[in-house]
Design an enzyme around this catalytic site. Structure first.
Site, short mmCIF file in Angstrom:
data_model
loop_
_atom_site.label_atom_id
_atom_site.label_comp_id
_atom_site.label_asym_id
_atom_site.label_seq_id
_atom_site.Cartn_x
_atom_site.Cartn_y
_atom_site.Cartn_z
CG ASN A 120 -2.34 0.60 0.72
OD1 ASN A 120 -2.36 1.65 0.11
ND2 ASN A 120 -3.43 -0.08 1.03
CE1 TYR B 55 -4.33 -7.16 -9.07
CE2 TYR B 55 -6.33 -6.13 -9.85
CZ TYR B 55 -5.02 -6.04 -9.45
OH TYR B 55 -4.39 -4.81 -9.45
CG ASP C 170 -7.92 1.59 -4.27
OD1 ASP C 170 -7.45 0.75 -3.49
OD2 ASP C 170 -7.26 2.13 -5.19
CG HIS D 134 1.62 -2.19 -3.93
ND1 HIS D 134 0.95 -2.17 -2.74
CD2 HIS D 134 0.65 -2.27 -4.90
CE1 HIS D 134 -0.35 -2.25 -2.96
NE2 HIS D 134 -0.56 -2.30 -4.26
CG HIS E 55 -2.01 -6.81 -5.14
ND1 HIS E 55 -2.85 -6.64 -6.20
CD2 HIS E 55 -1.93 -5.61 -4.53
CE1 HIS E 55 -3.25 -5.37 -6.24
NE2 HIS E 55 -2.70 -4.72 -5.22
CD GLU F 188 -4.46 -5.02 -1.97
OE1 GLU F 188 -3.39 -4.44 -1.74
OE2 GLU F 188 -5.35 -4.52 -2.66
#
Ligand code: GAL
Length: 380
Positions: free
Chosen positions: A116, A215, A279, A142, A213, A345
Site C-alpha cells: 500500500n 485479483y 479502494d 507497494h 495481491h 489485501e
C-alpha cells in the site's frame, strides 16, 4: 487408481469469457474423486539471470494453486464450482512475458516491504528521514520500483502441500533500513483453504507490511466483472483517503455510507457513489492478532464462496478500478476490464509509518513479524 492427464473444457459463453482450462499436471484420481496431493514444478522463464519456476500444489480434492518463485506470484487458483467443475478464480498471465509487461497491476503478487501507500514517499524513524521511490503520484506504492513482487525468492517444498519462499532484502533496498529476511509459506489444505503464513526479521528498525495481491473473480470467467459478487466485511469503520488515496488520518464509521459491507451486499449496488470505485482500507472489528474470519465473498453464478481469515487489523478492498482492458498479455484470451476482479489485501493500514495513531508497523531487531491470512473456498 486411474492415472489421468486432466484437461477441462467447460462451456464457453463467448470467446472472451472462456472457462476452458488446460492443466498440465499428471494426477492420480480414483472413483471417489480423491486426487493424490503433491507439488510439481516447471520452468516458466528467466529473470536477472535466474530461472523462474512455477510450482503447482494439488490437494486431495483436485484443487490447485500455482506459484512463481518470481515475486511469490500466484498465477492460478483452481477450485470447484457448485457442480464440482474446476475454474481458475484469479487473474494472471499465460506466460512470463505478461508479468514483465509495463503496468502489470501486481496480479497475484506478494507485496512488500511495505504494501500500500506511504505518503510523499518518506517516513521518519528514530529521528532519521528515509526517502523511498515516489512511484505513484509522488507517493510510494507497494514497496517501490522493485518491490518484493519483482524479485526472485528461494523456494523450498514442504511436504506435499506447502511451499516456502524466502527473500533477503538488503539494508537500503528501495530506501528501507535494515537487512530483512522475509518468509512466506503457502499451503493448500484438503478443505480448499489457501493459507499464507508470513514471517520477517530485521537487523535495524524498519516498517514492514506484507500482503498478497491476488485479483479474484469467483465466476472463473463466466462473469466479466465482480459487480454481482456479494461481499461482507466485518468492519464498522474504514480509513478515508484523499484524492491520491492517502489516508487522512481519520477513522470513519461505515454506517449509512456506501462503505457499509457489514451485511452481505452486491459490490455493484453502491459503487457508482464512490469516486473511482472501492479502494480503501477497512478497519476490522476483530481485536488483537488472533486468526479470525473477516470477509465473505459469494458469486451466485458459480456458487463459489470465499471466506477470508486473517491475523491483520486491516483489509484493503480494491475493486479493480484501474483495470481497463488494455493489457497486451492475459490468460486464455480474456480481457481484463474495469472491475473485472477484486483484491482483498489483509494488511496494516496504509501510510502507517506517518500516522502514529494507526497500529504499529515498525519491526525491531529481535522481534518477528507474523501474519497469517487464509482464503477458504467452498460452494453453496
Ligand atoms: C491496490 C491499490 C490500488 C492500486 C492497485 C494496483 O493495492 O489499493 O490503488 O494501486 O493496488 O494497481
Amino acid at each position: 487408481m486411474l492415472l489421468t492427464n486432466v484437461i477441462y473444457f467447460v462451456a464457453c459463453n463467448n470467446g472472451v469469457n472462456s472457462e476452458a482450462k488446460s492443466m498440465d499436471t499428471t494426477r492420480s484420481t480414483n472413483d471417489s474423486g480423491y486426487t493424490k496431493p503433491g507439488i510439481t514444478e516447471k520452468a516458466f522463464g528467466n529473470y536477472d539471470g535466474q530461472e523462474v519456476k512455477e510450482f503447482t500444489i494439488t490437494n486431495a480434492s483436485g484443487s490447485q494453486v500455482s506459484i512463481l518463485n518470481y515475486g511469490g506470484t500466484v498465477t492460478k487458483l483452481l477450485v470447484p464450482d457448485r457442480n464440482g467443475t474446476m475454474g481458475d478464480v484469479v487473474l494472471g498471465f499465460d506466460s512470463f512475458e505478461g508479468y514483465l509487461q509495463k503496468n502489470d497491476p501486481y496480479f497475484g503478487s506478494l507485496v512488500g516491504r511495505y504494501a500500500n501507500r506511504i505518503a510523499n514517499a518518506k517516513f521518519t524513524l528514530d529521528g532519521k528521514t528515509y526517502t523511498l521511490a515516489g512511484n505513484n503520484n509522488g507517493n510510494s506504492l507497494h514497496g517501490g520500483n522493485k518491490g518484493f513482487d519483482k524479485v526472485i525468492w528461494t523456494a523450498e517444498k514442504l511436504g506435499d502441500n506447502s511451499l516456502k519462499l524466502t527473500y533477503q532484502s538488503k539494508d537500503g533496498e528501495e530506501g528501507y533500513p535494515g537487512n530483512l529476511t522475509a518468509q512466506v509459506v503457502y499451503t493448500l489444505d484438503s478443505d480448499n483453504s489457501f493459507k499464507l503464513d508470513y514471517t520477517a526479521t530485521t537487523d535495524k528498525a524498519t516498517p514492514v507490511n506484507l500482503t498478497s495481491h491476488c485479483y479474484f473473480n469467483l465466476s472463473a470467467g463466466r462473469d466479466s466483472t465482480i459487480l454481482n459478487h456479494q461481499l461482507q466485511i466485518d468492519a464498522d469503520r474504514y480509513t478515508p483517503v484523499d484524492e491520491k488515496l492517502i489516508p487522512t488520518g481519520k477513522i470513519a464509521n461505515v454506517r449509512g455510507t456506501p462503505m457499509d459491507f457489514t451485511s452481505p451486499k452486491l459490490i455493484g449496488r453502491d459503487i457508482s457513489s464512490v469516486k473511482g470505485g472501492f479502494d480503501h482500507n477497512w478497519v476490522l472489528n476483530k481485536q488483537g492478532n488472533a486468526l479470525e474470519k473477516v470477509v465473505s465473498l459469494y458469486d451466485s453464478t458459480s456458487g463459489r464462496l470465499m471466506e477470508v481469515f486473517t491475523t491483520e487489523p486491516g483489509m484493503q478492498f480494491y475493486s479493480g478500478n484501474f483495470l481497463d482492458g488494455s493489457l497486451q498479455y492475459t490468460k486464455n484470451g480474456q480481457k481484463y476490464i474495469k472491475h473485472g476482479a477484486l483484491c482483498l489485501e489483509a494488511q496494516h493500514f496504509p501510510d502507517s509509518p506517518n500516522e502514529p495513531s494507526f497500529p504499529n508497523v515498525i519491526l525491531k531487531p529481535g522481534e518477528t513479524y507474523r501474519h497469517t491470512t487464509v482464503y477458504k473456498f467452498s460452494t453453496k
